[in-house]
Design a protein around this motif. Structure first.
Motif, short mmCIF file in Angstrom:
data_model
loop_
_atom_site.label_atom_id
_atom_site.label_comp_id
_atom_site.label_asym_id
_atom_site.label_seq_id
_atom_site.Cartn_x
_atom_site.Cartn_y
_atom_site.Cartn_z
N HIS A 121 116.78 67.38 122.46
CA HIS A 121 115.70 67.25 121.48
C HIS A 121 116.22 67.16 120.06
N PHE A 122 117.47 67.50 119.87
CA PHE A 122 118.12 67.33 118.57
C PHE A 122 118.88 66.01 118.53
N TRP A 123 119.63 65.72 119.56
CA TRP A 123 120.53 64.57 119.52
C TRP A 123 119.83 63.23 119.65
N ALA A 124 118.76 63.14 120.42
CA ALA A 124 118.05 61.87 120.56
C ALA A 124 117.50 61.38 119.21
N PRO A 125 116.78 62.22 118.45
CA PRO A 125 116.33 61.76 117.14
C PRO A 125 117.48 61.51 116.16
N THR A 126 118.54 62.28 116.29
CA THR A 126 119.68 62.08 115.40
C THR A 126 120.28 60.69 115.59
N SER A 169 105.76 59.95 115.23
CA SER A 169 105.58 60.91 114.13
C SER A 169 104.43 61.85 114.44
N ARG A 170 103.36 61.28 114.92
CA ARG A 170 102.21 62.10 115.29
C ARG A 170 102.57 63.06 116.43
N TYR A 171 103.23 62.52 117.45
CA TYR A 171 103.60 63.34 118.60
C TYR A 171 104.48 64.52 118.20
N SER A 172 105.42 64.27 117.29
CA SER A 172 106.36 65.33 116.91
C SER A 172 105.69 66.48 116.19
N THR A 173 104.47 66.27 115.70
CA THR A 173 103.76 67.37 115.01
C THR A 173 102.86 68.15 115.95
N VAL A 174 102.58 67.63 117.14
CA VAL A 174 101.68 68.34 118.05
C VAL A 174 102.42 69.05 119.18
N ILE A 175 103.69 68.76 119.37
CA ILE A 175 104.44 69.43 120.43
C ILE A 175 104.89 70.81 119.97
N THR A 176 105.23 71.65 120.93
CA THR A 176 105.76 72.97 120.62
C THR A 176 107.13 73.07 121.25
N PRO A 177 108.14 73.41 120.51
CA PRO A 177 108.17 73.67 119.08
C PRO A 177 108.17 72.36 118.29
N ASN A 206 109.30 69.46 116.14
CA ASN A 206 110.63 68.87 116.01
C ASN A 206 110.66 68.06 114.71
N TRP A 207 111.11 68.69 113.65
CA TRP A 207 111.07 68.04 112.33
C TRP A 207 112.11 66.94 112.20
N ASN A 208 113.18 67.00 112.97
CA ASN A 208 114.16 65.92 113.00
C ASN A 208 113.50 64.66 113.59
N LEU A 209 112.76 64.82 114.66
CA LEU A 209 112.03 63.70 115.27
C LEU A 209 110.98 63.16 114.30
N SER A 238 110.97 63.29 110.96
CA SER A 238 111.56 62.60 109.80
C SER A 238 112.12 61.23 110.17
N VAL A 239 112.77 61.11 111.32
CA VAL A 239 113.32 59.82 111.70
C VAL A 239 112.19 58.82 111.98
N ASN A 240 111.10 59.28 112.53
CA ASN A 240 110.01 58.36 112.82
C ASN A 240 109.22 57.98 111.57
N ILE A 241 109.14 58.86 110.60
CA ILE A 241 108.54 58.48 109.31
C ILE A 241 109.40 57.40 108.67
N ALA A 242 110.72 57.56 108.75
CA ALA A 242 111.63 56.54 108.20
C ALA A 242 111.48 55.22 108.95
N MET A 243 111.34 55.28 110.27
CA MET A 243 111.15 54.06 111.05
C MET A 243 109.86 53.36 110.67
N ALA A 244 108.77 54.11 110.56
CA ALA A 244 107.49 53.52 110.19
C ALA A 244 107.58 52.90 108.80
N GLY A 245 108.20 53.61 107.87
CA GLY A 245 108.32 53.10 106.50
C GLY A 245 109.13 51.83 106.40
N THR A 246 110.28 51.80 107.07
CA THR A 246 111.11 50.59 107.01
C THR A 246 110.44 49.44 107.75
#
Length: 110
Positions: free
Chosen positions: A20-25, A61-69, A71-74, A76-84
């Motif tokens: 859950h850390f390495w995939a978004p990284t 990005s939406r999914y990463s905010t509703v899961i427990t715990p 995952n802020w790394n997930l 942030s990377v998806n916000i960057a993907m959406a923005g670019t």
């Protein structure tokens, strides 16, 4: 204090001991590649690719905010993907549908 924060990150359920850390990284590579493509001419950009990058960024990005715990790394990377992706799509749309500097055909006045 820094040691306790590092210890908390290390032991977090989405910390570096888990996928859950390495995939978004590693997913940051997609955003970095998209940023590198900012120099690419808009006519070489792909609508399907940029729509996929944008949609993936928004959905995950939406999914990463509703899961427990959370995952802020997930997140942030998806916000960057959406923005670019949105930026690249706007460049492509502007190039294809709003060309600048192209002269309008002359109209005969006779």
């Amino acid at each position: 204090m820094a040691a306790s924060k590092l210890q908390a990150l290390w032991n977090h359920p989405a910390g570096p001991k888990t996928i859950h850390f390495w995939a978004p990284t590693f997913k940051w590579g997609i955003s970095i590649a998209n940023i590198a493509d900012f120099a690419k001419p808009p006519e070489k950009l792909s609508y399907p690719q940029q729509i996929a990058v944008t949609a993936t960024g928004v959905i995950w990005s939406r999914y990463s905010t509703v899961i427990t715990p959370k995952n802020w790394n997930l997140f942030s990377v998806n916000i960057a993907m959406a923005g670019t992706g949105i930026y690249q799509l706007s460049r492509k749309i502007k190039h294809d549908y709003f060309p600048e500097g192209k002269a309008e055909p002359a109209v005969a006045t006779e």
